[in-house]
Enzyme design. Structure first.
Site, PDB file in Angstrom:
ATOM      1  N   SER A   1       0.852  -1.187   0.000  1.00 13.09           N
ATOM      2  CA  SER A   1       0.000   0.000   0.000  1.00 13.09           C
ATOM      3  C   SER A   1       0.890   1.240   0.000  1.00 13.09           C
ATOM      4  O   SER A   1       2.040   1.181   0.477  1.00 13.09           O
ATOM      5  CB  SER A   1      -0.858   0.000   1.278  1.00 13.09           C
ATOM      6  OG  SER A   1      -1.483   1.248   1.454  1.00 13.09           O
TER       7      SER A   1
ATOM      8  N   TYR B   1      -1.444  -1.148  10.359  1.00 10.20           N
ATOM      9  CA  TYR B   1      -1.672  -1.361   8.924  1.00 10.20           C
ATOM     10  C   TYR B   1      -0.462  -0.885   8.111  1.00 10.20           C
ATOM     11  O   TYR B   1       0.113  -1.640   7.318  1.00 10.20           O
ATOM     12  CB  TYR B   1      -2.938  -0.606   8.471  1.00 10.20           C
ATOM     13  CG  TYR B   1      -3.241  -0.820   7.005  1.00 10.20           C
ATOM     14  CD1 TYR B   1      -3.908  -1.949   6.574  1.00 10.20           C
ATOM     15  CD2 TYR B   1      -2.832   0.112   6.046  1.00 10.20           C
ATOM     16  CE1 TYR B   1      -4.161  -2.166   5.220  1.00 10.20           C
ATOM     17  CE2 TYR B   1      -3.076  -0.092   4.691  1.00 10.20           C
ATOM     18  CZ  TYR B   1      -3.749  -1.231   4.291  1.00 10.20           C
ATOM     19  OH  TYR B   1      -3.984  -1.443   2.952  1.00 10.20           O
TER      20      TYR B   1
HETATM   21  N1  LIG Z   1      -8.702  -0.405  -1.231  1.00  7.70           N
HETATM   22  C1  LIG Z   1      -7.659   0.367  -0.947  1.00  7.70           C
HETATM   23  O1  LIG Z   1      -7.768   1.598  -0.845  1.00  7.70           O
HETATM   24  C2  LIG Z   1      -6.294  -0.278  -0.782  1.00  7.70           C
HETATM   25  C3  LIG Z   1      -5.174   0.573  -0.856  1.00  7.70           C
HETATM   26  C4  LIG Z   1      -3.919   0.033  -0.713  1.00  7.70           C
HETATM   27  C5  LIG Z   1      -3.757  -1.318  -0.523  1.00  7.70           C
HETATM   28  N2  LIG Z   1      -4.852  -2.121  -0.434  1.00  7.70           N
HETATM   29  C6  LIG Z   1      -4.613  -3.554  -0.209  1.00  7.70           C
HETATM   30  O2  LIG Z   1      -5.154  -4.270  -1.288  1.00  7.70           O
HETATM   31  C7  LIG Z   1      -5.475  -5.599  -0.874  1.00  7.70           C
HETATM   32  C8  LIG Z   1      -6.883  -5.937  -1.338  1.00  7.70           C
HETATM   33  O3  LIG Z   1      -7.779  -5.042  -0.715  1.00  7.70           O
HETATM   34  P1  LIG Z   1      -9.143  -4.557  -1.380  1.00  7.70           P
HETATM   35  O4  LIG Z   1      -9.182  -3.093  -1.232  1.00  7.70           O
HETATM   36  O5  LIG Z   1      -9.324  -5.162  -2.707  1.00  7.70           O
HETATM   37  O6  LIG Z   1     -10.169  -5.159  -0.301  1.00  7.70           O
HETATM   38  P2  LIG Z   1     -11.615  -5.851  -0.440  1.00  7.70           P
HETATM   39  O7  LIG Z   1     -12.370  -5.285  -1.573  1.00  7.70           O
HETATM   40  O8  LIG Z   1     -12.207  -5.763   0.930  1.00  7.70           O
HETATM   41  O9  LIG Z   1     -11.260  -7.391  -0.766  1.00  7.70           O
HETATM   42  C9  LIG Z   1     -10.570  -8.182   0.165  1.00  7.70           C
HETATM   43  C10 LIG Z   1     -10.453  -9.615  -0.345  1.00  7.70           C
HETATM   44  O10 LIG Z   1      -9.638 -10.365   0.572  1.00  7.70           O
HETATM   45  C11 LIG Z   1     -10.355 -11.504   1.068  1.00  7.70           C
HETATM   46  N3  LIG Z   1      -9.914 -11.741   2.443  1.00  7.70           N
HETATM   47  C12 LIG Z   1      -9.987 -10.878   3.489  1.00  7.70           C
HETATM   48  N4  LIG Z   1      -9.509 -11.469   4.609  1.00  7.70           N
HETATM   49  C13 LIG Z   1      -9.107 -12.717   4.259  1.00  7.70           C
HETATM   50  C14 LIG Z   1      -8.562 -13.826   4.986  1.00  7.70           C
HETATM   51  N5  LIG Z   1      -8.361 -13.764   6.310  1.00  7.70           N
HETATM   52  N6  LIG Z   1      -8.277 -14.965   4.313  1.00  7.70           N
HETATM   53  C15 LIG Z   1      -8.514 -15.046   2.977  1.00  7.70           C
HETATM   54  N7  LIG Z   1      -9.040 -14.051   2.249  1.00  7.70           N
HETATM   55  C16 LIG Z   1      -9.351 -12.903   2.887  1.00  7.70           C
HETATM   56  C17 LIG Z   1     -11.830 -11.117   0.899  1.00  7.70           C
HETATM   57  O11 LIG Z   1     -12.705 -12.233   0.742  1.00  7.70           O
HETATM   58  P3  LIG Z   1     -13.421 -12.998   1.995  1.00  7.70           P
HETATM   59  O12 LIG Z   1     -13.986 -11.928   2.889  1.00  7.70           O
HETATM   60  O13 LIG Z   1     -14.420 -13.917   1.379  1.00  7.70           O
HETATM   61  O14 LIG Z   1     -12.304 -13.769   2.646  1.00  7.70           O
HETATM   62  C18 LIG Z   1     -11.780 -10.337  -0.426  1.00  7.70           C
HETATM   63  O15 LIG Z   1     -11.758 -11.237  -1.513  1.00  7.70           O
HETATM   64  C19 LIG Z   1      -5.287  -5.609   0.640  1.00  7.70           C
HETATM   65  O16 LIG Z   1      -4.048  -6.213   0.959  1.00  7.70           O
HETATM   66  C20 LIG Z   1      -5.277  -4.130   1.011  1.00  7.70           C
HETATM   67  O17 LIG Z   1      -4.541  -3.896   2.198  1.00  7.70           O
HETATM   68  C21 LIG Z   1      -6.115  -1.633  -0.568  1.00  7.70           C
END
Ligand SMILES: NC(=O)c1ccc[n+]([C@@H]2O[C@H](COP(=O)([O-])OP(=O)(O)OC[C@H]3O[C@@H](n4cnc5c(N)ncnc54)[C@H](OP(=O)(O)O)[C@@H]3O)[C@@H](O)[C@H]2O)c1
Length: 255
Positions: free
Chosen positions: A135, A145
């Site tokens: 991130s 985080y």
């Molecule tokens: N969105 C942002 O602004 C942002 C910015 C920078 C970095 N990121 C990073 O990008 C990555 C993806 O985030 P996102 O924004 O796409 O989030 P999201 O839309 O909430 O999706 C999260 C995904 O991870 C799965 N997941 C969560 N906890 C898990 C666990 N314990 N075991 C297995 N699967 C799990 C969820 O499915 P289930 O709930 O079915 O398990 C879902 O498929 C993360 O690492 C986040 O830190 C996000």
């Protein structure tokens, strides 16, 4: 057909990776906890792109889930996307310590163990890639985080250097560092996003495009979006204490 395993493949950035890689002709192993969503995602991608889609229901915060994921990775994948992650609702001391430890397990232990499981086979085959989704918060001060995501960057840089001689540059490890992305992330963490200006938002498919392009180019740290390249670049020139004061608060309100 090459195979990609994506953790957190049912929503947000992981789902965007799954669609893009299916369109590129990858067979997919999709990992998340919610079986119904996984099965639906796998069916949709199989129907649309005629690729093989396998589902792996696993909680990466559990030992059982981690072992299942490691076993599947060791069977052989060409691209591993360590993407699963989440935010806790609140700042340090306002979050149960068990939730902070769960975060370290999913963001750090799972990334370490799956990378460890993937690399020997990739090095033996002489090709492969690992994308660790970090991130922009890795370069800021943002509680557990941000610290966990800084670990992902440092870990990816370290592993990339460690394997360079053995892989002759054909096995790549990269940290992908997006800023704010429209996904389910903020809603799940009950973060209010009203104060975050529009120009700070990225779309998941663009983040994936940038990440895959940077992996092909051999970058070890990928920062999608000109605005974030500029912010992070300037941030490196500003005293760390000031970065800490500004970034620990910005965009960090909870409903
Ligand atoms: N969105 C942002 O602004 C942002 C910015 C920078 C970095 N990121 C990073 O990008 C990555 C993806 O985030 P996102 O924004 O796409 O989030 P999201 O839309 O909430 O999706 C999260 C995904 O991870 C799965 N997941 C969560 N906890 C898990 C666990 N314990 N075991 C297995 N699967 C799990 C969820 O499915 P289930 O709930 O079915 O398990 C879902 O498929 C993360 O690492 C986040 O830190 C996000």
């Amino acid at each position: 057909m090459p195979t990609a395993l994506i953790t957190g493949a049912t929503a947000g950035i992981g789902a965007a990776f799954a669609s893009r890689l299916a369109a590129d002709g990858f067979d997919l192993v999709l990992l998340a906890r919610n079986e119904e969503r996984l099965t639906q995602t796998a069916k949709d991608l199989h129907d649309k792109y005629a690729v093989n889609t396998e589902v792996l229901v696993a909680d990466l915060a559990s030992e059982e889930g981690l072992v299942a994921a490691e076993e599947r990775v060791r069977k052989g994948v060409d691209l591993l996307v360590n993407n699963a992650g989440f935010g806790n609702r609140g700042t340090f001391l306002n979050v149960p310590v068990s939730d902070e430890l769960t975060m370290l397990r999913v963001h750090c232990e799972a990334v370490l163990r799956l990378t460890y499981a993937a690399l020997p086979g990739m090095i033996e085959r002489g090709r492969g890639g690992v994308i660790n989704v970090s991130s922009a918060a890795a370069f800021a001060t943002r509680g557990t985080y941000g610290a966990s995501k800084a670990w992902v960057v440092s870990f990816s840089q370290g592993v990339s250097a460690d394997i360079a001689g053995r892989s002759k540059g054909n096995v790549k490890v990269m940290a992908l560092c997006p800023g704010f992305v429209h996904t389910e992330f903020h809603e799940r963490a009950q973060m209010s996003t009203g104060d975050i200006p529009g120009f700070m938002w990225l779309e998941a498919d663009k983040v994936v495009d940038a990440g895959l392009r940077d992996l092909r180019r051999g970058l070890v740290v990928s920062i999608p979006g000109a605005q974030y390249k500029a912010i992070i670049g300037v941030g490196k020139l500003v005293p760390r204490r000031l970065v800490g004061r500004l970034s620990s608060r910005a965009g960090r309100k909870y409903d």
